[in-house]
Design an enzyme around this catalytic site. Structure first.
Site, PDB file in Angstrom:
ATOM      1  N   LYS A 293      28.669  47.488  72.108  1.00 14.51           N
ATOM      2  CA  LYS A 293      27.349  46.950  72.454  1.00 14.51           C
ATOM      3  C   LYS A 293      27.257  45.431  72.255  1.00 14.51           C
ATOM      4  CE  LYS A 293      24.445  50.990  72.555  1.00 14.51           C
ATOM      5  NZ  LYS A 293      23.218  51.667  72.258  1.00 14.51           N
TER       6      LYS A 293
ATOM      7  N   LYS B  19      31.268  56.709  78.703  1.00 16.56           N
ATOM      8  CA  LYS B  19      30.377  57.853  78.462  1.00 16.56           C
ATOM      9  C   LYS B  19      29.090  57.698  79.279  1.00 16.56           C
ATOM     10  CE  LYS B  19      27.408  56.612  74.631  1.00 16.56           C
ATOM     11  NZ  LYS B  19      26.445  57.182  73.749  1.00 16.56           N
TER      12      LYS B  19
ATOM     13  N   LYS C  61      22.077  56.284  78.846  1.00 23.05           N
ATOM     14  CA  LYS C  61      20.730  56.061  79.388  1.00 23.05           C
ATOM     15  C   LYS C  61      20.570  54.655  79.921  1.00 23.05           C
ATOM     16  CE  LYS C  61      18.549  58.436  75.596  1.00 23.05           C
ATOM     17  NZ  LYS C  61      19.158  57.754  74.439  1.00 23.05           N
TER      18      LYS C  61
END
Ligand code: AQP
Length: 327
Positions: A111, A193, A196
């Site tokens: 991230k 993966k 959202k």
């Protein structure tokens, strides 16, 4: 009775990855365990959020919890920020963790990659997650495979505290991972993966997607050129991902599905997966529409926060005493 805790970030609509990897277990577990299911809005703000969108997402995720079958009479369903104990225990655990172990977290690495500056919350997020879990004397944490490292950190912190401040300070929890579809991959890039917050909406199937969107996303899903419906994650990651999704949605073993599609091309296989997915999501969407704007939803969250506060205050008292805090 075992205590179960898990959470979902209100960072967008729950997708098939969240559902198959984690949430299906929530429903199974509620019959024989004391379950706490949280909407972790304090985690959501580790990256910038639009306040209006965040408020909407919190209620969307809460309504989806109930729509997939969580029963507020059996499970305690609540919003993290309505229970101040999460932040307090998070702080205490921040003082127990060391920065090196947090920099090692793969989710932090991915991230923060390419960012010029990174919020402190993104680094300390796994410590808050540890607090979420330890606050409820949790025995079992049903999560997707991507959370394995965070569960390990939670266990390490609990053991570290127990060692120093008394063996009964924290219950040391265990992760619980699904055997199939524990890690659902993005439809457009099966090396990542399903997520959202990915830019491409066709990378995921959200539980609230309409039938056309489901069809489009699956028919566009990345496969390969050999045309064989066979499970081989290394050489055929796209087809393997679709096979695990179909297997998880139908409860049919992957080997059985491989046999069923022998001699068929990807077209037939994908068309069937579209129909299976639409059928699986239809009742969830119907339930969601009934619950989302009802007073029952607010009542369930209010009662959930009340119970969560009660349990968390008892843990906090024990921890403050163990650390010698307060008067
Ligand atoms: N792709 C996945 N496959 C299987 N399980 C998954 N989970 C998430 N993605 C997959 C599991 O879903 C639960 C809720 O996840 P989360 O909302 O707390 O956060 P996340 O893991 O960061 O999920 P997203 O969808 O990727 O959200 P964003 O994009 O906001 O970061 C967890 O149990 C997780 O393991």
């Amino acid at each position: 009775m075992n205590r179960v805790f898990s959470g979902v970030q209100p960072t967008g609509n729950i997708h098939l990855g969240n559902y198959l990897g984690a949430l299906r277990q929530f429903v199974e577990l509620q019959n024989d365990n004391d379950c706490f299911y949280c909407i972790v809005d304090e985690h959501a703000i580790t990256v910038p959020q639009d306040p209006k969108e965040l408020k909407k997402s919190i209620l969307d995720v809460a309504a989806l919890y109930l729509a997939i079958g969580l029963d507020p009479k059996k499970s305690t369903v609540f919003v993290q920020s309505q229970v101040p104990g999460h932040a307090e225990l998070g702080w205490i655990l921040n003082c127990v963790s060391v920065t090196g172990e947090l920099y090692r977290m793969t989710q932090f690495k991915s991230k923060s990659k390419g960012q010029e500056s990174v919020g402190t919350g993104l680094l300390t997020y796994p410590v808050l997650m540890a607090a979420d879990i330890l606050l409820y004397d949790t025995n079992i944490v049903p999560v997707g495979n991507d959370q394995k490292q965070h569960i390990e950190l939670t266990r390490d912190l609990a053991i570290r505290v127990n060692h120093k401040y008394g063996e009964k300070t924290f219950v040391v929890p265990e992760g619980r991972f699904m055997k199939s579809a524990a890690r659902v991959m993005a439809l457009d890039d099966p090396t990542q993966k399903m997520s959202k917050s990915a830019q491409n909406v066709h990378s995921r199937i959200s539980l609230l997607d309409d039938d056309n969107k489901i069809k489009k996303s699956i028919m566009k899903a990345t496969t390969d050129s050999d045309g064989e419906v066979r499970y081989d994650v290394e050489n055929k990651p796209g087809v393997s991902n679709l096979l695990s999704i179909m297997s998880a949605l139908t409860d049919r073993p992957i080997e059985q599905l491989e046999k069923d599609y022998e001699g068929h091309g990807y077209g037939d296989f994908k068309k069937d997966l579209v129909a299976i997915t639409i059928d699986a999501l239809r009742p969830i969407k119907e339930n969601f529409n009934e619950i989302r704007y009802s007073q029952d939803l607010i009542d369930a969250l209010t009662a959930g926060a009340e119970r969560a506060n009660e349990i968390s205050l008892a843990t906090l008292k024990r921890v403050r005493d163990a650390f010698g805090m307060g008067i």
